[in-house]
Design a protein around this motif. Sequence first.
Motif, PDB file in Angstrom:
ATOM      1  N   GLN A   5       3.810   3.046   2.763  1.00 23.26           N
ATOM      2  CA  GLN A   5       5.164   3.505   2.423  1.00 23.26           C
ATOM      3  C   GLN A   5       5.358   4.955   2.856  1.00 23.26           C
ATOM      4  OE1 GLN A   5       6.199   2.929  -1.681  1.00 23.26           O
ATOM      5  NE2 GLN A   5       8.385   3.164  -1.285  1.00 23.26           N
ATOM      6  N   GLN A   6       4.294   5.756   2.796  1.00 20.63           N
ATOM      7  CA  GLN A   6       4.372   7.124   3.299  1.00 20.63           C
ATOM      8  C   GLN A   6       4.565   7.131   4.812  1.00 20.63           C
ATOM      9  OE1 GLN A   6       0.600   8.589   1.369  1.00 20.63           O
ATOM     10  NE2 GLN A   6       1.884  10.376   0.946  1.00 20.63           N
ATOM     11  N   LYS A  22       1.459  -1.065  -5.110  1.00 23.12           N
ATOM     12  CA  LYS A  22       2.363  -1.718  -6.045  1.00 23.12           C
ATOM     13  C   LYS A  22       2.359  -3.211  -5.772  1.00 23.12           C
ATOM     14  CE  LYS A  22       5.444   2.269  -6.660  1.00 23.12           C
ATOM     15  NZ  LYS A  22       6.825   2.785  -6.492  1.00 23.12           N
ATOM     16  N   ALA A  41      -0.754   6.658  -7.514  1.00 25.47           N
ATOM     17  CA  ALA A  41      -0.420   5.262  -7.238  1.00 25.47           C
ATOM     18  C   ALA A  41      -0.844   4.921  -5.821  1.00 25.47           C
ATOM     19  CB  ALA A  41       1.068   5.028  -7.425  1.00 25.47           C
ATOM     20  N   THR A  42      -1.801   3.999  -5.678  1.00 27.75           N
ATOM     21  CA  THR A  42      -2.272   3.617  -4.344  1.00 27.75           C
ATOM     22  C   THR A  42      -1.672   2.287  -3.891  1.00 27.75           C
ATOM     23  OG1 THR A  42      -4.244   2.616  -5.322  1.00 27.75           O
ATOM     24  CG2 THR A  42      -4.433   4.893  -4.553  1.00 27.75           C
ATOM     25  N   THR A  62       1.860  -1.408 -11.020  1.00 30.26           N
ATOM     26  CA  THR A  62       1.500  -0.285 -10.155  1.00 30.26           C
ATOM     27  C   THR A  62       0.016   0.013 -10.345  1.00 30.26           C
ATOM     28  OG1 THR A  62       3.726   0.664 -10.304  1.00 30.26           O
ATOM     29  CG2 THR A  62       1.956   2.123  -9.553  1.00 30.26           C
ATOM     30  N   GLU A  87       0.844  -1.191   0.000  1.00 24.86           N
ATOM     31  CA  GLU A  87       0.000   0.000   0.000  1.00 24.86           C
ATOM     32  C   GLU A  87       0.882   1.245   0.000  1.00 24.86           C
ATOM     33  OE1 GLU A  87      -3.233   0.901   0.183  1.00 24.86           O
ATOM     34  OE2 GLU A  87      -4.311  -1.010   0.380  1.00 24.86           O
ATOM     35  N   SER A  88       0.616   2.166  -0.918  1.00 24.13           N
ATOM     36  CA  SER A  88       1.425   3.389  -1.008  1.00 24.13           C
ATOM     37  C   SER A  88       1.341   4.211   0.271  1.00 24.13           C
ATOM     38  CB  SER A  88       0.979   4.222  -2.200  1.00 24.13           C
ATOM     39  OG  SER A  88       1.165   3.511  -3.410  1.00 24.13           O
TER      40      SER A  88
END
Length: 254
Positions: free
Chosen positions: A221-222, A251, A248-249, A241, A217-218
């Motif tokens: 990663q944040q 990958k 991009a939500t 992706t 989940e993007s």
Amino acid sequence: SIPEYIIQQATLTRVGDPIPNFYLGKPTLYPDATYYLFQIATRTPEIIINFFLVAIFIFLLKRNYLRSKYFLAIAIYLIFFFLVISLTPQKGGVRFALPLLPWVYIAAAWAFSQLTRYLKANLFILFSTIYILLSLYPLTYHPNFYLYYNAFIEGPQNAFKYDLVGLCFGTKPALEYLGRAGVPGSVAVIGCADTAPYHTGRPLTKDSIKADLVILESSYQQQFPNHPSIQDLQNRKLLQTIYQQGVATAKIYH
């Protein structure tokens, strides 16, 4: 319920675990006091923001409104509520500012009605048509309205640099992509693993090392850019992706 809500917000730091967030380009547990101002300013449609500012101007111009006990009661409540949620160290997202938002829309609609009183019939039709068209634009984000950011921040693509975008939104479309593409294998989800069983019948595991496929989940990663499970993905190959509304939500790695 409003007093209870305010008390819960004021004591948020003493209830439960810290809330991982991402604000102004960095992961944080405690966004600063500008957080909710940013949320309201960037997640409210442009037409509403503009007319809300017009409403403030009219209120200040016509001082008789400032002497109204009803106006003062509402204004004091809104200012107090905004200060409480802004000064609380932990902040969970724009939904925690929900009690403020109806008043922003009401003020904007009132400003619109005040301005249109002075327009001739043909200009009123043109003005109203433009207003309606600009108001309908956010509906194109259906069903994921939480991805909406206005043009003041250039949409969710640019908001991704500053705010936590698409929290737990990527798992479902990523699993659907794997199903459509006929990609076999077990899946581990990094970020929102507990939601995955609702979206697929394929084997799932929370051990990303043992999984055949990994969905990242993007938003995770944040929140945790240096987490070991993310670092381990360097040994895998990016398969796909997932984009939603241009951002991009998730990958997929194999």
